[in-house]
Enzyme design. Sequence first.
Site, PDB file in Angstrom:
ATOM      1  N   ARG A 123       1.274  -1.195  -0.285  1.00 47.61           N
ATOM      2  CA  ARG A 123       0.335  -0.191   0.261  1.00 47.61           C
ATOM      3  C   ARG A 123       0.840   1.040   0.132  1.00 47.61           C
ATOM      4  O   ARG A 123      -0.095   2.339   0.318  1.00 47.61           O
ATOM      5  CB  ARG A 123      -0.779   0.185   1.184  1.00 47.61           C
ATOM      6  CG  ARG A 123      -1.792  -1.392   1.004  1.00 47.61           C
ATOM      7  CD  ARG A 123      -3.126  -1.062   2.098  1.00 47.61           C
ATOM      8  NE  ARG A 123      -4.188  -1.750   1.935  1.00 47.61           N
ATOM      9  CZ  ARG A 123      -4.434  -2.660   2.590  1.00 47.61           C
ATOM     10  NH1 ARG A 123      -3.375  -3.009   4.112  1.00 47.61           N
ATOM     11  NH2 ARG A 123      -5.776  -3.885   2.430  1.00 47.61           N
ATOM     12  N   LYS A 145       2.949  11.405 -11.310  1.00 47.16           N
ATOM     13  CA  LYS A 145       1.548  10.732 -11.736  1.00 47.16           C
ATOM     14  C   LYS A 145       2.960   9.568 -12.293  1.00 47.16           C
ATOM     15  O   LYS A 145       4.037   9.502 -12.506  1.00 47.16           O
ATOM     16  CB  LYS A 145       1.405  10.954 -13.994  1.00 47.16           C
ATOM     17  CG  LYS A 145       0.646  12.680 -13.793  1.00 47.16           C
ATOM     18  CD  LYS A 145      -0.186  12.520 -15.063  1.00 47.16           C
ATOM     19  CE  LYS A 145      -0.727  13.729 -15.110  1.00 47.16           C
ATOM     20  NZ  LYS A 145      -1.497  13.851 -16.804  1.00 47.16           N
ATOM     21  N   GLU A 187       9.495  18.326 -24.632  1.00 50.44           N
ATOM     22  CA  GLU A 187       8.160  18.838 -23.508  1.00 50.44           C
ATOM     23  C   GLU A 187       8.564  20.401 -22.780  1.00 50.44           C
ATOM     24  O   GLU A 187       7.948  20.546 -22.709  1.00 50.44           O
ATOM     25  CB  GLU A 187       8.248  17.900 -22.310  1.00 50.44           C
ATOM     26  CG  GLU A 187       7.522  16.498 -21.994  1.00 50.44           C
ATOM     27  CD  GLU A 187       6.242  16.575 -22.204  1.00 50.44           C
ATOM     28  OE1 GLU A 187       5.821  17.376 -21.983  1.00 50.44           O
ATOM     29  OE2 GLU A 187       5.625  14.968 -22.476  1.00 50.44           O
ATOM     30  N   LYS A 227       6.390  23.481 -15.097  1.00 50.03           N
ATOM     31  CA  LYS A 227       5.623  22.357 -14.501  1.00 50.03           C
ATOM     32  C   LYS A 227       5.550  22.417 -13.373  1.00 50.03           C
ATOM     33  O   LYS A 227       4.027  22.277 -12.624  1.00 50.03           O
ATOM     34  CB  LYS A 227       6.263  20.679 -14.397  1.00 50.03           C
ATOM     35  CG  LYS A 227       5.342  19.948 -14.169  1.00 50.03           C
ATOM     36  CD  LYS A 227       5.999  18.858 -15.459  1.00 50.03           C
ATOM     37  CE  LYS A 227       4.998  17.221 -14.573  1.00 50.03           C
ATOM     38  NZ  LYS A 227       5.089  16.236 -14.755  1.00 50.03           N
ATOM     39  N   HIS A 252       0.203  10.990 -27.601  1.00 47.38           N
ATOM     40  CA  HIS A 252      -0.478   9.874 -27.717  1.00 47.38           C
ATOM     41  C   HIS A 252      -0.971   9.094 -28.689  1.00 47.38           C
ATOM     42  O   HIS A 252      -0.539   7.418 -28.025  1.00 47.38           O
ATOM     43  CB  HIS A 252      -1.662  10.401 -25.569  1.00 47.38           C
ATOM     44  CG  HIS A 252      -0.208  10.218 -25.058  1.00 47.38           C
ATOM     45  ND1 HIS A 252      -1.350  11.006 -23.662  1.00 47.38           N
ATOM     46  CD2 HIS A 252       0.756  10.303 -24.261  1.00 47.38           C
ATOM     47  CE1 HIS A 252      -0.522  10.995 -22.652  1.00 47.38           C
ATOM     48  NE2 HIS A 252       1.362  10.601 -22.989  1.00 47.38           N
TER      49      HIS A 252
END
Length: 372
Positions: A123, A145, A187, A227, A252
């Site tokens: 967990r 992410k 990016e 960012k 993507h």
Amino acid sequence: MQHQQQTSNHKHRKMNPQKVVISENLTEALTAAVAECEHDRTFLLVDETTERCCLPLVSDMSCIRGARTVVIGATDTHKTLDSLSHVWEALGEGGATRHSLLINIGGGMVTDLGGFAASTFKRGINYINIPTTLLAMVDASVGGKTGINFRGLKNEIGVFSNASTVILDTAFLKTLDAANICSGYAEMLKHGLISNEKMWAELVNFDLTQPDLEQLRTMVADSVAVKQRIVTEDPLEQGIRKALNLGHTIGHAFESFSLQSSLSPLTSHHSPLLHGYAVAYGLIGELYLSTVKTGFPSDKMHQTVSFIKEHYGKMTVTCDDYPTLLELMTHDKKNVAGTINFTLLGGIGDIRINQTATKEDIYEALDFYREC
């Protein structure tokens, strides 16, 4: 000297804060980061490339003495459930507990998969990211992410979970080839487009064929700051964080298409695209949509597209591929109720999230990509 930036917790769902350290002394930075994490055992995650090129830069550090190294295959084709399972098994066999620490040393594939492995093992255990590619430094390793590809779809399975510390050391850029520098730079170009004209102008006028690494170090810090500012405001992508998806809806789709094609014996003429190349191609299509739908200046669109054409070439697609690309776009995580969702621009820094486009609009953008 080290510069630190800190994220904050979301007001609805809590995420652990993340420290980003722009380091000029990797030993000092990693020693401090490890000391800040309570841990009984330490594990290092690398892929076959970073095991050879990057692990030697940290392996003698006393702060990770006795750490167990876990190795996975390199490239995005190994960002899979099998690789994830291998990491979980290695943690279990190595006696990892809820109080253990995983240090991810690699590009975006390693930091994404390693972050997901750490976030789900028992967990959740603490993890540190040491990104070794330009792409991972300015994008994948920062912002929480994590995930893996699944059923041919990019980052289909994952969670939001921050690393305890992200250490950015541009010394690793000396280990990169030109293609991986270009991949990360896409990016950065996106960050310039969503930020301000000065930053964008510096990016499209930078000599990417012979990059000045000292100048690039400063530009990396600026890019990460963009960012960080956005993910601090919106850690879980409820609103403005969608700005970071510019170029990614179409990008993507290109990336997933190239991955599927590379695995198919019938379409083996495609190789998997590096993520940044897919984003660069996606920027072409989405800047075109921005010009047509939200008034983005055509001169700046053409200047950006010219820079991309010069440095990134093109992936060959035909009109026959359009339905497959459109179908891949329908699986994008930004979509709502099956409607394909874009981030577009009204101008540099003028962000328009939650934009939609018809099938005809999208096909027109793909036409522009093929013909430009």
